[in-house]
Design a protein around this motif. Sequence first.
Motif, PDB file in Angstrom:
ATOM      1  N   ALA A  98       9.255   1.325  -5.832  1.00 33.22           N
ATOM      2  CA  ALA A  98       9.314  -0.135  -5.906  1.00 33.22           C
ATOM      3  C   ALA A  98       9.659  -0.716  -4.538  1.00 33.22           C
ATOM      4  O   ALA A  98      10.283  -0.060  -3.696  1.00 33.22           O
ATOM      5  CB  ALA A  98      10.362  -0.554  -6.924  1.00 33.22           C
ATOM      6  N   LEU A  99       9.211  -1.932  -4.329  1.00 34.72           N
ATOM      7  CA  LEU A  99       9.575  -2.631  -3.100  1.00 34.72           C
ATOM      8  C   LEU A  99      11.044  -3.019  -3.180  1.00 34.72           C
ATOM      9  O   LEU A  99      11.564  -3.328  -4.244  1.00 34.72           O
ATOM     10  CB  LEU A  99       8.723  -3.886  -2.921  1.00 34.72           C
ATOM     11  CG  LEU A  99       7.250  -3.658  -2.643  1.00 34.72           C
ATOM     12  CD1 LEU A  99       6.506  -4.984  -2.671  1.00 34.72           C
ATOM     13  CD2 LEU A  99       7.066  -2.990  -1.303  1.00 34.72           C
ATOM     14  N   SER A 100      11.700  -3.027  -2.037  1.00 34.79           N
ATOM     15  CA  SER A 100      13.112  -3.391  -2.012  1.00 34.79           C
ATOM     16  C   SER A 100      13.289  -4.660  -1.185  1.00 34.79           C
ATOM     17  O   SER A 100      12.333  -5.257  -0.705  1.00 34.79           O
ATOM     18  CB  SER A 100      13.934  -2.243  -1.417  1.00 34.79           C
ATOM     19  OG  SER A 100      13.585  -2.058  -0.062  1.00 34.79           O
ATOM     20  N   VAL A 101      14.519  -5.026  -1.002  1.00 32.12           N
ATOM     21  CA  VAL A 101      14.845  -6.203  -0.200  1.00 32.12           C
ATOM     22  C   VAL A 101      14.424  -5.992   1.257  1.00 32.12           C
ATOM     23  O   VAL A 101      14.220  -6.942   1.999  1.00 32.12           O
ATOM     24  CB  VAL A 101      16.367  -6.481  -0.294  1.00 32.12           C
ATOM     25  CG1 VAL A 101      16.777  -7.652   0.564  1.00 32.12           C
ATOM     26  CG2 VAL A 101      16.754  -6.718  -1.736  1.00 32.12           C
ATOM     27  N   ARG A 102      14.204  -4.744   1.619  1.00 33.72           N
ATOM     28  CA  ARG A 102      13.811  -4.413   2.982  1.00 33.72           C
ATOM     29  C   ARG A 102      12.451  -5.004   3.360  1.00 33.72           C
ATOM     30  O   ARG A 102      12.101  -5.067   4.521  1.00 33.72           O
ATOM     31  CB  ARG A 102      13.782  -2.895   3.134  1.00 33.72           C
ATOM     32  CG  ARG A 102      13.775  -2.478   4.558  1.00 33.72           C
ATOM     33  CD  ARG A 102      13.926  -1.006   4.729  1.00 33.72           C
ATOM     34  NE  ARG A 102      13.236  -0.739   5.981  1.00 33.72           N
ATOM     35  CZ  ARG A 102      12.561   0.308   6.249  1.00 33.72           C
ATOM     36  NH1 ARG A 102      12.494   1.270   5.380  1.00 33.72           N
ATOM     37  NH2 ARG A 102      11.960   0.463   7.390  1.00 33.72           N
ATOM     38  N   LEU A 111       0.825  -1.209   0.000  1.00 32.89           N
ATOM     39  CA  LEU A 111       0.000   0.000   0.000  1.00 32.89           C
ATOM     40  C   LEU A 111       0.860   1.261   0.000  1.00 32.89           C
ATOM     41  O   LEU A 111       0.681   2.152  -0.830  1.00 32.89           O
ATOM     42  CB  LEU A 111      -0.942   0.003   1.198  1.00 32.89           C
ATOM     43  CG  LEU A 111      -1.871   1.192   1.312  1.00 32.89           C
ATOM     44  CD1 LEU A 111      -2.887   1.176   0.183  1.00 32.89           C
ATOM     45  CD2 LEU A 111      -2.576   1.179   2.652  1.00 32.89           C
ATOM     46  N   PHE A 112       1.820   1.331   0.925  1.00 34.02           N
ATOM     47  CA  PHE A 112       2.630   2.541   1.021  1.00 34.02           C
ATOM     48  C   PHE A 112       3.617   2.678  -0.138  1.00 34.02           C
ATOM     49  O   PHE A 112       3.960   3.792  -0.524  1.00 34.02           O
ATOM     50  CB  PHE A 112       3.340   2.620   2.372  1.00 34.02           C
ATOM     51  CG  PHE A 112       2.405   2.929   3.505  1.00 34.02           C
ATOM     52  CD1 PHE A 112       1.633   4.078   3.492  1.00 34.02           C
ATOM     53  CD2 PHE A 112       2.285   2.077   4.584  1.00 34.02           C
ATOM     54  CE1 PHE A 112       0.760   4.377   4.523  1.00 34.02           C
ATOM     55  CE2 PHE A 112       1.413   2.366   5.624  1.00 34.02           C
ATOM     56  CZ  PHE A 112       0.650   3.510   5.595  1.00 34.02           C
ATOM     57  N   SER A 113       4.053   1.565  -0.718  1.00 35.76           N
ATOM     58  CA  SER A 113       4.905   1.684  -1.902  1.00 35.76           C
ATOM     59  C   SER A 113       4.087   2.150  -3.102  1.00 35.76           C
ATOM     60  O   SER A 113       4.584   2.886  -3.944  1.00 35.76           O
ATOM     61  CB  SER A 113       5.618   0.374  -2.215  1.00 35.76           C
ATOM     62  OG  SER A 113       4.695  -0.609  -2.626  1.00 35.76           O
ATOM     63  N   ALA A 114       2.822   1.740  -3.169  1.00 33.03           N
ATOM     64  CA  ALA A 114       1.956   2.223  -4.254  1.00 33.03           C
ATOM     65  C   ALA A 114       1.640   3.701  -4.082  1.00 33.03           C
ATOM     66  O   ALA A 114       1.615   4.452  -5.056  1.00 33.03           O
ATOM     67  CB  ALA A 114       0.667   1.411  -4.287  1.00 33.03           C
TER      68      ALA A 114
END
Length: 126
Positions: A97-101, A89-92
């Motif tokens: 983009a989502l990371s390895v985190r 949700l927060f990346s959108a």
Amino acid sequence: MSKEGLSENFFFQTLKAAVIATAFCVAFAAITAAVSGFVFLSAAAVKIVGAAAKVVSLALGALLSFRGGKCWLKGLAAGVLFAMLTAFLFSAISRSALSVRIFLDLALGAAEGLLSGVLVSVLRPV
């Protein structure tokens, strides 16, 4: 399935807790954004407030959703689901983009959910 059977269902309770926690987390983020418009918040303060909002949100979701036994397991599953929902949700919202985190977020979500489930077990014995 009857409404009583559904409310006692493991998966329904887990999903309900994750959705409630996500709603509370979004609300806390909106409140933090509104407050930061009036008061200067450093980046470190925003991170701390965000982490506290996640913990409180998940605890509230667990308290409002879990019934019956195995709350620790429901909390663990709800924590992982909550971490995935909030990460996506927060990346959108931020268009990043989502990371390895995300793996760290999933592990922390699982730990927060586990503790929330144990809290529910202590506060509301079977």
